[in-house]
Structure formats: C-alpha cells, structure tokens
Motif scaffolding. Sequence first.
Motif, short mmCIF file in Angstrom:
data_model
loop_
_atom_site.label_atom_id
_atom_site.label_comp_id
_atom_site.label_asym_id
_atom_site.label_seq_id
_atom_site.Cartn_x
_atom_site.Cartn_y
_atom_site.Cartn_z
N MET A 52 5.93 22.95 50.44
CA MET A 52 4.91 23.12 49.55
C MET A 52 4.23 21.75 48.96
O MET A 52 4.95 21.20 48.74
N GLY A 53 2.95 21.87 48.93
CA GLY A 53 2.10 20.85 48.35
C GLY A 53 1.43 21.08 47.03
O GLY A 53 0.89 22.30 46.87
N TRP A 54 1.14 20.24 46.46
CA TRP A 54 0.11 20.17 45.15
C TRP A 54 -0.73 19.41 45.49
O TRP A 54 -0.65 18.07 45.63
N ILE A 85 7.03 19.24 48.43
CA ILE A 85 8.47 19.23 48.43
C ILE A 85 8.97 20.02 49.65
O ILE A 85 8.38 20.84 50.08
N SER A 86 9.98 19.57 50.36
CA SER A 86 10.34 20.05 51.48
C SER A 86 11.25 21.33 51.49
O SER A 86 11.83 21.42 50.52
N ASP A 146 14.18 21.33 52.33
CA ASP A 146 15.60 20.73 52.01
C ASP A 146 15.54 20.16 50.53
O ASP A 146 16.62 19.76 49.98
N GLY A 147 14.34 20.45 49.71
CA GLY A 147 14.43 19.93 48.71
C GLY A 147 13.83 18.57 48.31
O GLY A 147 13.73 18.14 47.12
N SER A 148 13.63 17.82 49.19
CA SER A 148 13.19 16.38 49.21
C SER A 148 11.69 16.49 48.63
O SER A 148 11.20 17.32 49.21
N THR A 149 11.50 15.45 47.89
CA THR A 149 10.09 15.38 47.37
C THR A 149 9.49 14.09 47.82
O THR A 149 9.82 13.06 48.03
N LEU A 150 7.93 14.41 47.57
CA LEU A 150 7.12 12.90 47.71
C LEU A 150 6.20 13.03 46.46
O LEU A 150 5.59 14.10 46.08
N TYR A 151 5.85 11.86 46.04
CA TYR A 151 4.62 11.78 45.00
C TYR A 151 3.74 10.49 45.24
O TYR A 151 4.01 9.63 45.69
N HIS A 152 2.35 10.96 44.95
CA HIS A 152 1.34 9.85 44.91
C HIS A 152 1.94 8.95 43.80
O HIS A 152 2.39 9.44 42.59
#
Length: 125
Positions: free
Chosen positions: A34-36, A51-52, A54-60
């Motif tokens: 999912m992406g915002w 958020i992947s 597997d629950g891992s996340t990325l942020y700008h």
Amino acid sequence: QVQLVETGGGLVQVGGSLRVSCAGSGSSFSAYDMGWFRQILGKEREGISCISTDGSTLYHNSVKGRFTISKDNANNTAYLQMNSLKPEDTAVYYCATEAPYASGCTRAPGLYDYWGQGTQVTVSS
C-alpha cells in the motif's frame, strides 16, 4: 479489482495532527503493498510512504518522523497518521495498491495499479 476510498482529510492548523484512512474492497489488502501519495495542483504526484506485505515501511524524507503508515489487513483499511503538520503538507492525499515486490514496497506512482479518489488536507498557518 480493488476499490479504494480515502477519508479523514480536512483543515488543520500548523503543528496539528490528522489521520487519513483508506478503505478497500474487492480484494484482500494482505496481498498488496500500500502506498500513500500526495499532489499539489500543477505538480507531479509524490510518493510519501508505503508499507509492504511484510509490514516494512518507507518514507519520503520530508515526512520521516512525522507521518506513520499502517495497514489493518483484517479490516482492509490503511492509515496515514500525520503529526506536526506544516503548510507544505497541504495537498490532495491518495492511497493506492501495488503488486508486492520481493525487495519491498516502492514510492513510485507508476508502479501502482489501483487508486482512490483522494482527500484534501489543508494546513493553515
């Protein structure tokens, strides 16, 4: 086919908080990253968090430490908690789904398949 609906946008003062939600139907969220994203009129859509499966996340970098993404697979809902809001956070916010990648989610809009209609967030100074 996935249908997405964002809610929770609105007007908030500088330094305030807001949580936007993304409710999905048609397919289980557990199968998707999912992406915002956000978009200011006249500018390109910007990936701010993902958020992947597997629950891992990325942020700008511009939202790191202020925004938190989460996903409730049981209720097919994703969230973006936004704290310490700034005027430059003013935009239309969109959620979207992408097929999962082994390397984790991406913030590239072109890789996302299904989109919501967006919700306006306005931060007043």
